[in-house]
Design a protein around this motif. Structure first.
Motif, PDB file in Angstrom:
ATOM      1  N   GLN A   1     -11.766  46.242  72.182  1.00  0.00           N
ATOM      2  CA  GLN A   1     -11.888  45.042  73.037  1.00  0.00           C
ATOM      3  C   GLN A   1     -10.863  45.134  74.090  1.00  0.00           C
ATOM      4  O   GLN A   1      -9.803  45.367  73.694  1.00  0.00           O
ATOM      5  CB  GLN A   1     -12.062  43.919  72.203  1.00  0.00           C
ATOM      6  N   VAL A   2     -11.355  44.838  75.409  1.00  0.00           N
ATOM      7  CA  VAL A   2     -10.473  45.055  76.613  1.00  0.00           C
ATOM      8  C   VAL A   2      -9.474  43.766  76.617  1.00  0.00           C
ATOM      9  O   VAL A   2     -10.252  42.714  76.463  1.00  0.00           O
ATOM     10  CB  VAL A   2     -10.908  45.374  77.877  1.00  0.00           C
ATOM     11  N   GLN A   3      -8.340  43.738  76.768  1.00  0.00           N
ATOM     12  CA  GLN A   3      -7.457  42.738  76.800  1.00  0.00           C
ATOM     13  C   GLN A   3      -6.310  42.864  77.693  1.00  0.00           C
ATOM     14  O   GLN A   3      -6.019  43.905  77.743  1.00  0.00           O
ATOM     15  CB  GLN A   3      -6.717  42.190  75.540  1.00  0.00           C
ATOM     16  N   LEU A   4      -6.003  42.011  78.974  1.00  0.00           N
ATOM     17  CA  LEU A   4      -5.093  42.075  79.775  1.00  0.00           C
ATOM     18  C   LEU A   4      -4.291  40.716  79.483  1.00  0.00           C
ATOM     19  O   LEU A   4      -4.694  39.588  79.635  1.00  0.00           O
ATOM     20  CB  LEU A   4      -5.475  41.851  81.237  1.00  0.00           C
ATOM     21  N   VAL A   5      -2.900  40.924  79.155  1.00  0.00           N
ATOM     22  CA  VAL A   5      -2.180  39.643  78.893  1.00  0.00           C
ATOM     23  C   VAL A   5      -0.844  39.692  79.783  1.00  0.00           C
ATOM     24  O   VAL A   5       0.039  40.357  79.568  1.00  0.00           O
ATOM     25  CB  VAL A   5      -1.916  39.692  77.405  1.00  0.00           C
ATOM     26  N   GLU A   6      -0.926  38.618  80.565  1.00  0.00           N
ATOM     27  CA  GLU A   6       0.468  38.630  81.523  1.00  0.00           C
ATOM     28  C   GLU A   6       1.616  37.970  80.639  1.00  0.00           C
ATOM     29  O   GLU A   6       1.115  36.889  79.825  1.00  0.00           O
ATOM     30  CB  GLU A   6       0.057  37.927  82.806  1.00  0.00           C
ATOM     31  N   SER A   7       2.731  38.125  81.268  1.00  0.00           N
ATOM     32  CA  SER A   7       3.837  37.447  80.596  1.00  0.00           C
ATOM     33  C   SER A   7       5.039  37.434  81.711  1.00  0.00           C
ATOM     34  O   SER A   7       4.744  38.671  82.447  1.00  0.00           O
ATOM     35  CB  SER A   7       4.342  37.984  79.132  1.00  0.00           C
ATOM     36  N   GLY A   8       6.054  36.923  81.486  1.00  0.00           N
ATOM     37  CA  GLY A   8       7.267  36.765  82.192  1.00  0.00           C
ATOM     38  C   GLY A   8       6.995  35.942  83.535  1.00  0.00           C
ATOM     39  O   GLY A   8       8.139  35.703  84.130  1.00  0.00           O
ATOM     40  N   GLY A   9       6.332  35.079  83.629  1.00  0.00           N
ATOM     41  CA  GLY A   9       6.326  33.892  84.543  1.00  0.00           C
ATOM     42  C   GLY A   9       7.195  32.834  84.181  1.00  0.00           C
ATOM     43  O   GLY A   9       7.873  33.109  83.150  1.00  0.00           O
ATOM     44  N   GLY A  10       7.370  31.846  85.106  1.00  0.00           N
ATOM     45  CA  GLY A  10       8.353  30.977  84.805  1.00  0.00           C
ATOM     46  C   GLY A  10       8.720  30.368  85.964  1.00  0.00           C
ATOM     47  O   GLY A  10       8.342  30.679  87.339  1.00  0.00           O
ATOM     48  N   SER A  11       9.987  29.578  86.179  1.00  0.00           N
ATOM     49  CA  SER A  11      10.552  29.074  87.033  1.00  0.00           C
ATOM     50  C   SER A  11      11.746  29.606  87.635  1.00  0.00           C
ATOM     51  O   SER A  11      12.732  29.904  86.980  1.00  0.00           O
ATOM     52  CB  SER A  11      10.957  27.377  86.805  1.00  0.00           C
TER      53      SER A  11
ATOM     54  N   VAL B   1      -7.690  46.425  97.577  1.00  0.00           N
ATOM     55  CA  VAL B   1      -7.960  44.976  97.348  1.00  0.00           C
ATOM     56  C   VAL B   1      -6.805  44.091  97.790  1.00  0.00           C
ATOM     57  O   VAL B   1      -7.071  42.950  97.727  1.00  0.00           O
ATOM     58  CB  VAL B   1      -8.012  44.907  95.738  1.00  0.00           C
ATOM     59  N   ILE B   2      -6.051  44.808  98.592  1.00  0.00           N
ATOM     60  CA  ILE B   2      -4.940  44.008  99.011  1.00  0.00           C
ATOM     61  C   ILE B   2      -5.666  42.996 100.166  1.00  0.00           C
ATOM     62  O   ILE B   2      -6.030  43.318 100.963  1.00  0.00           O
ATOM     63  CB  ILE B   2      -3.898  45.226  99.949  1.00  0.00           C
ATOM     64  N   GLY B   3      -5.144  41.770  99.864  1.00  0.00           N
ATOM     65  CA  GLY B   3      -5.697  40.800 100.936  1.00  0.00           C
ATOM     66  C   GLY B   3      -7.230  40.409 100.336  1.00  0.00           C
ATOM     67  O   GLY B   3      -7.621  39.482 101.237  1.00  0.00           O
ATOM     68  N   THR B   4      -7.642  40.841  99.542  1.00  0.00           N
ATOM     69  CA  THR B   4      -8.970  40.496  99.196  1.00  0.00           C
ATOM     70  C   THR B   4      -8.868  39.610  97.868  1.00  0.00           C
ATOM     71  O   THR B   4      -7.949  39.433  97.242  1.00  0.00           O
ATOM     72  CB  THR B   4      -9.973  41.617  98.828  1.00  0.00           C
ATOM     73  N   THR B   5      -9.950  38.922  97.512  1.00  0.00           N
ATOM     74  CA  THR B   5      -9.958  38.007  96.286  1.00  0.00           C
ATOM     75  C   THR B   5     -10.247  39.005  95.108  1.00  0.00           C
ATOM     76  O   THR B   5     -10.119  38.552  93.806  1.00  0.00           O
ATOM     77  CB  THR B   5     -11.159  37.077  96.323  1.00  0.00           C
ATOM     78  N   GLY B   6     -10.651  40.296  95.161  1.00  0.00           N
ATOM     79  CA  GLY B   6     -10.727  41.128  94.120  1.00  0.00           C
ATOM     80  C   GLY B   6     -12.046  40.975  93.198  1.00  0.00           C
ATOM     81  O   GLY B   6     -11.876  41.415  92.032  1.00  0.00           O
ATOM     82  N   SER B   7     -12.822  40.398  93.961  1.00  0.00           N
ATOM     83  CA  SER B   7     -14.095  40.016  93.139  1.00  0.00           C
ATOM     84  C   SER B   7     -15.005  41.360  92.534  1.00  0.00           C
ATOM     85  O   SER B   7     -15.852  41.372  91.362  1.00  0.00           O
ATOM     86  CB  SER B   7     -15.139  39.558  93.749  1.00  0.00           C
ATOM     87  N   GLY B   8     -14.193  42.523  92.986  1.00  0.00           N
ATOM     88  CA  GLY B   8     -15.155  43.705  92.207  1.00  0.00           C
ATOM     89  C   GLY B   8     -14.093  44.334  91.270  1.00  0.00           C
ATOM     90  O   GLY B   8     -14.824  45.204  90.392  1.00  0.00           O
ATOM     91  N   MET B   9     -13.102  43.728  90.815  1.00  0.00           N
ATOM     92  CA  MET B   9     -12.228  44.194  89.795  1.00  0.00           C
ATOM     93  C   MET B   9     -12.891  43.830  88.476  1.00  0.00           C
ATOM     94  O   MET B   9     -13.441  42.744  88.272  1.00  0.00           O
ATOM     95  CB  MET B   9     -11.087  43.763  89.775  1.00  0.00           C
ATOM     96  N   ARG B  10     -13.104  44.730  87.510  1.00  0.00           N
ATOM     97  CA  ARG B  10     -13.864  44.348  86.138  1.00  0.00           C
ATOM     98  C   ARG B  10     -13.165  43.320  85.243  1.00  0.00           C
ATOM     99  O   ARG B  10     -13.693  42.648  84.689  1.00  0.00           O
ATOM    100  CB  ARG B  10     -14.317  45.662  85.605  1.00  0.00           C
ATOM    101  N   TYR B  11     -11.971  43.825  84.865  1.00  0.00           N
ATOM    102  CA  TYR B  11     -11.020  43.256  84.049  1.00  0.00           C
ATOM    103  C   TYR B  11      -9.940  42.460  84.455  1.00  0.00           C
ATOM    104  O   TYR B  11      -9.223  42.733  85.570  1.00  0.00           O
ATOM    105  CB  TYR B  11     -10.591  44.268  82.982  1.00  0.00           C
ATOM    106  N   TRP B  12      -9.603  41.182  84.030  1.00  0.00           N
ATOM    107  CA  TRP B  12      -8.971  40.262  84.583  1.00  0.00           C
ATOM    108  C   TRP B  12      -7.871  39.665  83.308  1.00  0.00           C
ATOM    109  O   TRP B  12      -8.568  39.331  82.170  1.00  0.00           O
ATOM    110  CB  TRP B  12      -9.187  39.017  85.158  1.00  0.00           C
ATOM    111  N   GLY B  13      -6.759  39.344  83.551  1.00  0.00           N
ATOM    112  CA  GLY B  13      -5.865  38.420  82.666  1.00  0.00           C
ATOM    113  C   GLY B  13      -6.050  36.950  82.936  1.00  0.00           C
ATOM    114  O   GLY B  13      -6.715  36.682  83.841  1.00  0.00           O
ATOM    115  N   LYS B  14      -5.577  36.226  82.105  1.00  0.00           N
ATOM    116  CA  LYS B  14      -5.746  34.856  82.307  1.00  0.00           C
ATOM    117  C   LYS B  14      -4.735  34.071  83.408  1.00  0.00           C
ATOM    118  O   LYS B  14      -4.789  33.240  83.593  1.00  0.00           O
ATOM    119  CB  LYS B  14      -5.546  34.208  80.951  1.00  0.00           C
ATOM    120  N   GLY B  15      -3.698  34.970  83.718  1.00  0.00           N
ATOM    121  CA  GLY B  15      -2.779  34.554  84.584  1.00  0.00           C
ATOM    122  C   GLY B  15      -1.391  34.103  84.022  1.00  0.00           C
ATOM    123  O   GLY B  15      -1.408  33.597  83.014  1.00  0.00           O
TER     124      GLY B  15
END
Length: 126
Positions: free
Chosen positions: A1-11, A105-119
């Motif tokens: 199963q494909v998973q992309l998990v982002e981390s490191g965000g914050g203020s 994909v620079i400057g685009t919405t990336g609609s063609g990218m197959r897999y995404w993380g949740k942000g």
């Protein structure tokens, strides 16, 4: 199963630094087109950095010189190092991947990218 998990965000305060990580499972990062996108409040999602299977990189003009996209093949993880952060960098940051050739994909919405993380939310305070 494909998973992309982002981390490191914050203020972070303006002028500071942050490193975002995107841990990937289900495919090998170095073989894929990988990219970081962000969506600021009230704006469309936009691609800001990409790296292809040959490690060729591209950046949006708004972040070039301040961010670095990289990958750790051993950890199968994608990174985005961000320096000299500005209030306009406040956004939700997403990593994305596609198994095919790496379109611009620079400057685009990336609609063609197959897999995404949740942000991962990033807030820069002045």
């Amino acid at each position: 199963q494909v998973q992309l998990v982002e981390s490191g965000g914050g203020s972070v305060q303006a002028g500071g630094s942050l490193r975002l990580s995107c841990a990937v499972s289900g495919f090998i990062v170095r073989n894929f087109c990988m990219a970081w996108f962000r969506q600021a409040p009230g704006k469309e999602r936009e691609g800001i950095a990409q790296i292809d299977s040959r490690a060729l990189r591209a950046y949006a003009g708004s972040v070039e010189g301040r961010v670095t996209i990289s990958r750790d093949n051993a950890k199968n993880t994608l990174y985005l190092e961000m320096d000299s952060l500005k209030s306009e960098d406040t956004a939700i940051y997403y990593c994305a991947a596609d198994p095919g050739w790496c379109p611009a994909v620079i400057g685009t919405t990336g609609s063609g990218m197959r897999y995404w993380g949740k942000g991962a939310p990033v807030t820069i305070s002045s």
